[in-house]
Every structure is written in C-alpha cells, then in structure tokens.
Design a protein around this motif. Structure first.
Motif, PDB file in Angstrom:
ATOM      1  N   ASP A 122      40.143 -89.046 -77.238  1.00  0.00           N
ATOM      2  CA  ASP A 122      40.200 -90.512 -77.236  1.00  0.00           C
ATOM      3  C   ASP A 122      41.647 -91.005 -77.124  1.00  0.00           C
ATOM      4  OD1 ASP A 122      41.312 -90.172 -79.738  1.00  0.00           O
ATOM      5  OD2 ASP A 122      39.491 -90.725 -80.838  1.00  0.00           O
ATOM      6  N   ASP A 123      41.792 -92.328 -77.038  1.00  0.00           N
ATOM      7  CA  ASP A 123      43.120 -92.915 -76.852  1.00  0.00           C
ATOM      8  C   ASP A 123      44.073 -92.575 -77.992  1.00  0.00           C
ATOM      9  OD1 ASP A 123      42.114 -93.998 -74.598  1.00  0.00           O
ATOM     10  OD2 ASP A 123      42.048 -96.078 -75.304  1.00  0.00           O
ATOM     11  N   ALA A 124      43.545 -92.474 -79.210  1.00  0.00           N
ATOM     12  CA  ALA A 124      44.407 -92.204 -80.377  1.00  0.00           C
ATOM     13  C   ALA A 124      45.178 -90.897 -80.193  1.00  0.00           C
ATOM     14  CB  ALA A 124      43.567 -92.141 -81.651  1.00  0.00           C
ATOM     15  N   TYR A 125      44.505 -89.899 -79.618  1.00  0.00           N
ATOM     16  CA  TYR A 125      45.168 -88.620 -79.369  1.00  0.00           C
ATOM     17  C   TYR A 125      46.308 -88.804 -78.379  1.00  0.00           C
ATOM     18  CZ  TYR A 125      46.056 -84.035 -77.312  1.00  0.00           C
ATOM     19  OH  TYR A 125      46.673 -82.907 -76.828  1.00  0.00           O
ATOM     20  N   TRP A 126      46.044 -89.509 -77.270  1.00  0.00           N
ATOM     21  CA  TRP A 126      47.042 -89.672 -76.217  1.00  0.00           C
ATOM     22  C   TRP A 126      48.259 -90.458 -76.711  1.00  0.00           C
ATOM     23  CZ3 TRP A 126      47.332 -87.249 -71.689  1.00  0.00           C
ATOM     24  CH2 TRP A 126      46.187 -86.574 -71.247  1.00  0.00           C
ATOM     25  N   ILE A 127      48.028 -91.396 -77.602  1.00  0.00           N
ATOM     26  CA  ILE A 127      49.143 -92.184 -78.130  1.00  0.00           C
ATOM     27  C   ILE A 127      49.937 -91.386 -79.170  1.00  0.00           C
ATOM     28  CG2 ILE A 127      49.692 -94.211 -79.552  1.00  0.00           C
ATOM     29  CD1 ILE A 127      47.308 -95.609 -78.085  1.00  0.00           C
ATOM     30  N   ALA A 128      49.220 -90.595 -79.966  1.00  0.00           N
ATOM     31  CA  ALA A 128      49.856 -89.914 -81.104  1.00  0.00           C
ATOM     32  C   ALA A 128      50.770 -88.767 -80.701  1.00  0.00           C
ATOM     33  CB  ALA A 128      48.794 -89.400 -82.071  1.00  0.00           C
TER      34      ALA A 128
END
Length: 919
Positions: A685-691
């Motif tokens: 999900d997006d959270a992974y890509w941002i983190a």
C-alpha cells in the motif's frame, strides 16, 4: 613530597615494640622463627592499615595524612625486616666496603604518597655489582615483603649502573629524582644522590622538560585529552595527580628543590598558588585512597558505580537540584581545573626562564625584542601582557578586553597576566556585568572569527568567565551523572562553541555540508553563538533546564546588547534545543503529522536553520562517537521535510504524487528489473512506499520476488548499509502475530541493537520488516561472520529452534555500569502525534533484549506494531512504537491504556529482569 608530619605515629606502628617482638622470636626459635616473624609483621601491617583507614573515615579529605601514613607504615616494616635479616639471617662480623646496602623509596612511595593498595617501589643501591652478601640480603627482604602480601616493584643496581641507566632512561631518572632514603648505608645513598645531580641532571634540564611534556601529552591523549571526562582517572587523567607530580619533577629537576614549598622560593608559584597546589593534591590523594579502600585493589578510575560511594565516604550530601554525587564530582572537576591553571602558569614560567637564559648566552645577549603597543597592552613573542600589576584593578572591564584582543589578534596571554587575571577576577561586580562595553567585548569574543573555543577556555580557567556570566559559573565543572554525556556542562558548552566556529570557517564541510552552507544564510550569527552558550545554562537547578534556560536568555540577551528580535530567537532556541533531535530519533518521519507538529513549533525558516545547526553541535559536543551517520540521516530528513513544508506552506506533493515519484525513482534504480515495481510493488500500500527510502524498496522488491519464486516461506537478508552507518536486516515471512518480537529477540541474541524498525504487510499476507541494527558500541555489522550470525540467530528465533526468554536472560548487558544509575521506567501514550496510530514511548534502563520484552508485551496485548524507533542515551533507552489495535484503530480506552502501561512497566523494570535471569 614528604612534607607532612604524621600525628601519633606509634598508633600506626611502633617500630621499637615490633623490633623487640621480632628479636625475641629470633632468640627463642632461631632459624625456625621465620613463620612466626611473618605473622607478627602481618599483624602490624593489618593493624596499621586499620588505623589509617579509621583516620581517613574521621578526616575523609585528609589525603596527605592517609598517604603519608601508608608510607610511614611501610618504612617501619622495611627497617625492621632489614635489621632482622642482617643481624640473624646473614650476619657479617666485619663487613667489607663492598658489603653495604642503601634502601631507597621511589615512585609514589618515595614521595610519601601511598594509597592503601599502591605498589611498594624500592631501589636497592650497592657499591659494586654482584656483591653476594648484598644479593642475599635483598632476596631475603623481598621474600618477607612478598609473604606480607605486598606488591613490590624493585631494582637492585650498583651506583655506577644506576647513574648510567638514569642517563639513558627517563623513567629511572624520574624515580631517582624523587627517591628517599629509608634505611641502610646513608653515606652510600648520599654518594649516589650527589653524583646524580652532577653527572645526570646537570646540563640535561631542557631535555628532561621536553621528554616529560611529551610523556604527559601522550598520557593525556590515551586518557581522553580532557580534564572534564565524566569518569576521570584520578592518577593518570588530565588534571589528575600525575600532572601535579610532573610539575614537581620539572621544578625539582631544573631548580633542584627538595620540597614542594620551595617552588615558591624559586618563583615558579606564588604562596596562594602553592596552597591551591596542596589543596588539590590533598583532595585527589584522598579520592584515590577511598577508591583503593572501597575496591580492595589499586583502582584509580573514578567510575560511575564508585562515584556514589566515594561521595558518601567524603560526606557530600544532596542539595536541591543537585545530588551528593554531582556535588562531589563538581568539586573534583574544580580541583582538576585548578591543576590545569597551575600547569599553564608553571610551564610558561619555565619556558620563559629557558628563553631568558638562551638570550643571555647567545649572539643577541643583552638584546630584548621590543614590545609593541596594542590598546595599552604589551605584545611580544606572540603574547599579550598587561603593562602593570594594577592594570585590571584600575579598570576591571579590561579583564574581558584582554581575552577579546587575544582572540581577535591570535595571541597567547602571558602567564603573569593570566595570574593577574585570576587574582583580580573578583573585581568583576555588577557594574562591570552591566557595562555595555564589557558586554560588547564579550559577545565579540564569543563569536570570534579565529579560535573562540581556546580563548573562552582560558577565560574559564582564569575564573573570569564565571564571574562575568554568573549563570555560567553555576555550571562550571558541573557533572551530568549519566553514561551519555562525556564532559562537564561548561566543557560541553565550550566544545559546542568551538564546533560552531569550525563549521562557520568551513573546516567541517565534509562532515556537515548542510550546516556549513546554512550558517552563512542566518540573519544573526551572534544570536546563534549566544544560543549555543546558553542552551544548557540552567542544568542542575532542579527543573526543566530548557524552560529555565529560556528565562535566563530573556535576562541575559538584552545585557549582551542583543535586539528584541535576537533575544526572542535565542530564548526560543534554548527552549526548543532538544526538539529536533527528539523528533528525528523518536518519531516516524514518514508520518505527515510528525512534520506538521514539528513545523507548528518551528514556524519559520530562520528558526529552522538556527535549530539544525544548534542540534548538530550540541550532539557532536556530547562526546566522541555520539554523532554518527544514522543521526545525520535522520536530522537531514527532518530538516528537508520541514523546510519544504515551511517554504511551500504545505507538503510539496500530495500522497498519490509522492508515491508515483517514489515508484519512478525505484524503477530507475532497478534498471532492467524495473518491471518489479509493477509486478511486486502493487502488493504494497501507499504507506509502505512513503515510509521506505528508494534504495531499501529496490532491495525489498528483489528479495521478495526471489523468495516467492521458490515459494520460500522465510527470507532473511543482512547487509552493511553505509548511508545510515548501520546494518540493514530485511525479513520476509508469512505474517503472523508475534513476528516482530521474535525477530527482535533473534537480533538481540546475535549481540546487536535495533535502532529503527518498520513493519509492513503485503496484500498477499506476507510481511516485509526492515530493521537497522548496530553493535553495542554504535557500529554496524559488516563482516561476513557477523552477518551470518545475525541471519542464523533470527532464523532460529522464528523457527522456534531456541527458547527466547531463558536464552535472552542469560545475555548480560554489555555496559553493566548502567547499574550505577537509578532509571525509573516510564510509559507515555500520545494519540495526537499521528493521525493513524497511537504512539507509545517507553523510557527505561538500557539492558539486554529490552526491545524484545516490550515487543512481546505489545503482541500479548493484541497490538499491531507499524514502526519502532529506538534511541539510547547512555544507560537510558527510549523506545517508541507506532501501534493500532487488531482492527487498525487507535487505543483510546483508559482501562486498556492503563493495563498496557502496567505490563510495559513490568517488562521494563529491573525486578522483571532479575526474575527472567533466575528462571
């Protein structure tokens, strides 16, 4: 220096009575008396030590009395043993001229400065080599001393050999310099002594000085090169006993003085300075005696665990805002500081003496370099000097002026002028402190362009700094009783100012490129220098030093001549000087709320620029190794995110744009494997890509693809991650409850510490957990054997091949000295720090596998950990977790929070640790 009379000597040891007992046993039992004689001597030694210890407990600061008493005790035992041996063991009716023996005390024993467990250093002097009677007597005496349990350092040489070796060896020359006749043939001793001064010393004074100073500098370097290290070595550390002894050796060698008091007669010290010399020496000797008494061995390092005991034995008590141990250590450092001041004045005088002698003999005999005038001061030979003895008394503002001129013109201050400044520092009263000229000069010095650190240190040594800024005087020599800070508050502050100056001059560009660039973009450089000076000014006052320091800043800045705008900036920087390091190390920087909250406090780019520079010099000045690439990375990330938010008024890109940009960057890194961004990347999900950073994502995608291709249920990858000064550990496994705490346990068993952790679950039910780990000394694992150990240990923990709890309990904390500190565990919950997660921060004493135990509690409490951030401050650990419940919601129920807190406190407590170790 053997300048002390020992009161009631017979209470320590009565030599006549002891000799009579030995004589009676010798007559009664003849050759069979030896064991009984050893017992009598042992009892005398034990009784003497008890009496000296009793006296030390009654007068806990009487170092000279204690060390002199020890030397007196050994003297008498040696005399009795010698007389017994030459009378009953190896008697000679008519001894030849070769059958003579002189016993000399050397080293600390020679100075009559013996701590309870010091070595007994003896030199046996004989007229010729290999005189058999002398060798027999020496051997018999040594066996008696060894039987008494004494650690003996000894040499046996003829007079000729002694002098020959003294010429070649600095250690032997120094030992002879302070040798003291104990017993035996005095004429032989006098012959050796007279020849030593004429044949060895004469003409070698300059060489001795150079060699001694070289020896001292090497010792200082070995010991940390600061007299303000928080675990000082009382004997060999900078500002310790050896430095005082070096002064005495040099003075004695050059001027042939026999007693320390004679240093006054030859003009090397004033009477007041000599009294300070003796006070500092007496205190340091007392501390050393207490260390020996507590440990039962020759212990000279004042470690954290011993500091409390020595403080108690020396009758230091708690005071509001300052514990007994902190008051004791502050007094210790004031003595070390005094030793430093005396050393500077003393050596400069010696140096000047040699210069004068050279000038008197050389080609330019009778010619003196003409001093130039600088604002009324005399300048010559690279030194600035006051023109007369009353100079500072006539205008005390000059006490500030001379240091400012020294810094601006890159001059040293003449030792006689330093002595005057020290003497006249009490002339600085309120009218001087309020004088606009004095304050302008001080701020000019503080923000000097050359070497403000060095000159401020001189100013501090002279006692002028603390008089002019009384708030700084309060933290002078103040220790911070923890394992994080390496220096006293004043030394830490002066070092931080020095680092700021180096950054401004571009000398640290390779280490701190961001700060080197930003410092030339700030509005007021003097405000930043004042903020660095004041950031820890209120430590030891019993409250929040940041809040109290901001109040001090509001009072002092107008006095210093700063504008209202500059004053507000300095006060804010002092108030928030821990904000950036705390946010960077304890919070999730990929969470937008973290950046919003931080920017909400900072509010302007000017504050941000100043704060990042202050944060860097503050951390770096804590001590060697405290600043590392991991902290640099975190603070850099926070600065960049906050700067973008402040500059644009919002985050530069929305969530979708940020993810797309990250995916594009990862595809570029993967090159011909860029298809993995679509094939594997869509599972996250997006959270992974941002983190995660781009390089870590690229590695994760490759490992994930490889693991799934072979239907591997577990993939563990470890590699040295240079960009962050740590080792990256990636674990890909089928997600299940307890995965995080088991991985943490495996990492702990491999001897590693987790400094950051991010936990992700893919849409296919697989977890990708990324950990950054270091060894207990803050270094990465990069050797193949270390990486293999990490991988094996994690694999064993996840496969249940080992029982984690008992295995972890068996591992001791590498830094066991943490036990010297009281660290009450504390748990804080914050539901406002993140929009998605409850943030839990646990502060506790650092110990083996603490993170594993806390993670287990979170698992057993049905909490899902999204990320963990681990910070160590010496003996104290601060572990932060971003969590939700099993439904993905924050934890808000008060009973639930109370129960989690109770269990975390239990896991973090010392009691729980002991139970686990006993299990």
């Amino acid at each position: 220096m053997n300048e002390i009379d020992i009161p009631n000597q017979r209470a320590i040891i009565d030599r006549r009575e002891l000799a009579e007992k030995v004589e009676a046993l010798a007559r009664e039992k003849g050759e069979k008396a030896r064991q009984d004689i050893v017992s009598v001597l042992k009892q005398a030694l034990e009784d003497g030590r008890k009496e000296i210890d009793r006296r030390l407990s009654e007068q806990p600061s009487a170092g000279h009395l204690c060390t002199g008493g020890q030397a007196f005790l050994i003297d008498q035992l040696l005399r009795v043993i010698h007389d017994y041996v030459i009378t009953h063991v190896y008697p000679v009716a008519n001894r030849s001229s070769a059958e003579r023996l002189a016993i000399l005390a050397v080293g600390g024993y020679g100075r009559a400065e013996m701590a309870p467990h010091s070595d007994v250093d003896i030199a046996f002097i004989t007229p010729t080599r290999k005189a058999s009677w002398c060798e027999q007597v020496i051997e018999a005496m040594l066996y008696f001393l060894w039987d008494l349990g004494l650690k003996v350092g000894h040499s046996s040489r003829s007079v000729d050999d002694t002098l020959r070796m003294a010429k070649e060896d600095l250690t032997i020359r120094t030992a002879l310099l302070e040798s003291r006749f104990v017993w035996g043939d005095r004429p032989l001793y006098e012959e050796a002594r007279a020849r030593f001064w004429t044949e060895v010393v004469k003409g070698s004074e300059r060489q001795f000085l150079a060699e001694k100073l070289e020896e001292r500098d090497a010792r200082h370097k070995r010991m940390g090169d600061s007299r303000y290290v928080v675990e000082p070595n009382v004997k060999d550390g900078k500002g310790g006993l050896r430095d005082l002894q070096t002064l005495y050796w040099i003075g004695k060698y050059i001027h042939q003085v026999q007693k320390g008091a004679e240093l006054v007669d030859v003009g090397l010290l004033t009477k007041a300075e000599y009294r300070s010399f003796r006070r500092a020496e007496g205190f340091l000797l007392a501390v050393r005696c207490h260390l020996h008494a507590i440990t039962g061995r020759a212990e000279d390092r004042l470690t954290f665990d011993l500091q409390r005991e020595v403080a108690a034995r020396m009758n230091f008590a708690d005071r509001p805002g300052k514990s007994a141990v902190e008051r004791f250590m502050q007094f210790y450092f004031l003595q070390a500081k005094r030793v430093g001041s005396l050393t500077g004045v003393f050596l400069a005088h010696i140096d000047e003496e040699f210069e004068n002698k050279r000038a008197a003999r050389g080609f330019f005999a009778g010619w003196k370099q003409k001093a130039r005038d600088l604002k009324g001061y005399r300048v010559f030979g690279g030194r600035i000097a006051a023109p007369g003895d009353e100079w500072f008394r006539k205008d005390p503002v000059r006490l500030i002026e001379i240091f400012q001129l020294a810094e601006a013109n890159e001059l040293e201050i003449h030792p006689e002028t330093m002595r005057q400044a020290n003497r006249d520092a009490p002339q600085i009263k309120d009218e001087v402190r309020e004088d606009p000229r004095a304050n302008a000069l001080f701020v000019e010095l503080l923000s000097g362009r050359n070497n403000p650190e060095m000159v401020l240190r001189w100013m501090n040594e002279a006692g002028v700094f603390g008089r002019f800024v009384p708030d700084f005087g309060k933290v002078n020599a103040q220790m911070q009783f923890d394992m994080y800070h390496h220096y006293t508050v004043d030394e830490h502050t002066i070092r931080a100012i020095g680092l700021l100056s180096q950054i401004e001059k571009g000398e640290l560009k390779s280490q701190h490129p961001r700060c080197t660039k930003l410092i030339h973009r700030i509005d007021s450089r003097r405000a930043l220098y004042v903020a660095v000076l004041l950031h820890d000014i209120a430590k030891g006052r019993g409250g929040d030093h940041s809040v109290l320091g901001a109040e001090v800043a509001h009072e002092l800045c107008p006095r210093f001549g700063l504008s209202e705008q500059e004053t507000d900036l300095v006060a804010w920087l002092v108030l928030q000087h821990l904000l950036m390091s705390s946010t960077a190390q304890k919070r999730d920087l990929t969470d937008p709320k973290t950046i919003e909250d931080f920017v909400g406090e900072v509010q302007s780019l000017e504050r941000l620029r100043n704060l990042v520079i202050l944060t860097v010099v503050d951390i770096k000045a804590v001590g060697p190794g405290t600043w590392n690439s991991w902290k640099a990375q975190l603070i850099g990330e926070l600065y960049d995110a906050a700067q973008e938010r402040l500059r644009l008024g919002h985050m530069g890109h929305g969530r979708e744009q940020r993810v797309a940009a990250k995916q594009e960057a990862v595809a570029e890194l993967l090159a011909d494997r860029s298809n993995l961004v679509g094939d594997v990347g869509e599972l996250f999900d997006d959270a992974y890509w941002i983190a995660e950073p781009e390089d870590v994502i690229a590695l994760n995608l490759v490992h994930y693809h490889a693991a799934r291709a072979v239907k591997d249920q577990l993939s563990i990858h470890c590699e040295y991650y240079e960009a962050r000064g740590a080792t990256l550990v990636t674990v890909i496994a089928a997600d299940h409850p307890g995965l995080f705490y088991r991985i943490a346990g495996g990492i702990a068993l491999a001897g590693a510490n987790i400094i950051d952790a991010r936990i992700h679950t893919s849409r296919s039910g697989f977890a990708i957990d990324n950990f950054l780990v270091q060894d207990p000394l803050g270094k990465p694992f990069y050797e193949e054997s270390q990486l293999k150990r990490l991988k094996t240990s994690i694999g064993d923990a996840l496969a249940n091949r080992i029982e984690l709890v008992p295995k972890l309990a068996q591992r001791p904390l590498p830094r066991s000295r943490a036990g010297a500190f009281d660290v009450a565990p504390r748990v804080n919950f914050d539901n406002s720090a993140s929009n998605r997660f409850t943030v839990i921060e646990v502060n506790a004493r650092d110990r083996s596998a603490l993170l594993n135990r806390l993670a287990r509690v979170l698992f057993e409490s049905n909490l899902v950990v999204n990320s963990a951030h681990v910070t160590a401050y010496g003996e104290r650990a601060a572990d932060t977790f971003y969590v939700t419940d099993l439904t993905g919601s924050k934890i808000t129920s008060k009973p639930r929070l109370d129960e989690i807190e109770r269990r975390l406190l239990e896991a973090a407590s010392d009691t729980r640790q002991k139970e686990l170790e006993e299990a």
